[in-house]
Write an enzyme that holds these catalytic residues in place. Structure first.
Site, mmCIF file in Angstrom:
data_model
loop_
_atom_site.group_PDB
_atom_site.id
_atom_site.type_symbol
_atom_site.label_atom_id
_atom_site.label_comp_id
_atom_site.label_asym_id
_atom_site.label_seq_id
_atom_site.Cartn_x
_atom_site.Cartn_y
_atom_site.Cartn_z
ATOM 1 C CE1 TYR A 65 22.167 -23.268 -35.179
ATOM 2 C CE2 TYR A 65 23.392 -21.210 -35.177
ATOM 3 C CZ TYR A 65 22.579 -22.128 -34.525
ATOM 4 O OH TYR A 65 22.202 -21.907 -33.216
ATOM 5 C CG HIS A 149 24.893 -26.253 -30.454
ATOM 6 N ND1 HIS A 149 24.942 -26.188 -31.829
ATOM 7 C CD2 HIS A 149 23.672 -25.786 -30.116
ATOM 8 C CE1 HIS A 149 23.813 -25.701 -32.289
ATOM 9 N NE2 HIS A 149 23.021 -25.451 -31.266
#
Length: 329
Positions: A65, A149
């Site tokens: 992010y 992830h």
């Protein structure tokens, strides 16, 4: 800062059998790192302040992010409060290392990030390096939950490298719970059935528009007492703001999806319920779901989401939405 009177969305609940607890609604930090549009440091801090004031105590982040920007902003806020570390729960992710360079195609949805590129690495060494760098960026002493992830094309490396490394860190007490976070259900189901995860974070696959997680993933998690966190409840925004520029699963929404959202909205409106409120609360109807993670890029968005989380939704509406899903009309 003092905690507010507990409300439904702020209640802390166990995350599977891990011993970790999370608030029923958590804050996802991808928007705070400039997802789709830039966010200033002040705006990010105000958003986090609003979430804390509302009683939200679970925060999810990742190196991906904003190429570390979300971790830095979240860490600066949490470490600057002076609150006991036990007051909140934080998850981050492994699988992408940050190295000097420009973002590659597909990673450029974030605005205002530093000159860092993401390199996929699901090896044990990559896990240790990623987690060490996340701790340094955030300034936190530890993460409660660490997730593998998006290993969509990296199953073998993830299951033979990243998972054993996280299991070792859990056994040593360096992290309290481990899991995987993905936008699909098939591989998450494999993780649940073939490894010893504490939790999963499934994004966009258990929503008013896509209930596919209920087929295999949620029953598998319930059977093995694996906690389930649901993200992407608005399917990239269309269930919150179904306008002409609405996104669905990170791309412009197709016309068929737009028509379906209009129909869902009409059913909600007939009961005096906002479509976004139904979308936000929908996942919690399933007994296997622990909590919902919702992103926000402003204090106002947090306020609106909290209002939707606290809204009363009649059972008659849920029944209508279930029929709509079953019959496709």
């Amino acid at each position: 800062m003092s905690s507010p009177t507990p409300r439904g969305y702020a209640h802390r609940v166990p995350l599977g059998r891990s011993g970790v607890s999370v608030s029923r609604f958590g804050l996802g930090t991808a928007p705070l790192a400039g997802l789709f549009s830039a966010v200033s440091d002040r705006q990010a801090a105000d958003t986090l302040e609003a979430a804390w004031a509302a009683g939200i105590r679970y925060f999810d982040t990742a190196p991906h992010y904003g190429a570390g920007l979300a971790e830095r902003r979240l860490g600066a806020f949490l470490t600057g409060m002076g609150q006991p570390r036990s007051e909140y729960t934080v998850s981050t992710k492994v699988g992408r290392l940050l190295v000097p360079g420009d973002s590659i195609r597909g990673d450029d949805a974030f605005h205002g990030e530093p000159g860092l590129a993401r390199i996929r690495d699901y090896s044990a060494e990559g896990v240790y390096r990623s987690l060490a760098e996340s701790l340094e960026r955030s300034g936190l002493d530890a993460f409660d939950v660490v997730l593998v992830h998006d290993p969509d094309d990296h199953w073998e490396e993830a299951v033979t490298g990243a998972y054993p490394a996280l299991a070792r860190l859990r056994a040593e007490g360096a992290v309290r719970a481990i899991g995987a976070g993905m936008n699909q259900t098939a591989m998450l189901t494999r993780f649940v059935t073939e490894t010893d995860l504490d939790c999963v974070l499934v994004a966009g696959r258990y929503s008013l528009l896509d209930r596919s997680a209920a087929d295999e993933l949620l029953p598998a998690c319930a059977e093995r007492e694996v906690g389930v966190l649901v993200g992407g409840v608005f399917n990239s925004g269309i269930l919150a703001n179904p306008g002409p520029d609405a996104m669905y699963d990170y791309v412009p929404a197709p016309e068929a999806i737009r028509r379906r959202v209009v129909a869902l909205g009409e059913r909600c409106a007939a009961h005096g319920v906002a479509l976004a409120a139904a979308a936000l609360q929908f996942p919690l109807r399933h007994p296997a779901v622990t909590g919902v993670v919702v992103g926000a890029r402003s204090a106002r968005e947090v306020t609106v989401n909290v209002s939707h989380a606290a809204a009363t939704i009649p059972e008659e509406l849920w029944a209508e939405l279930d029929v709509f899903e079953r019959d496709g009309r």
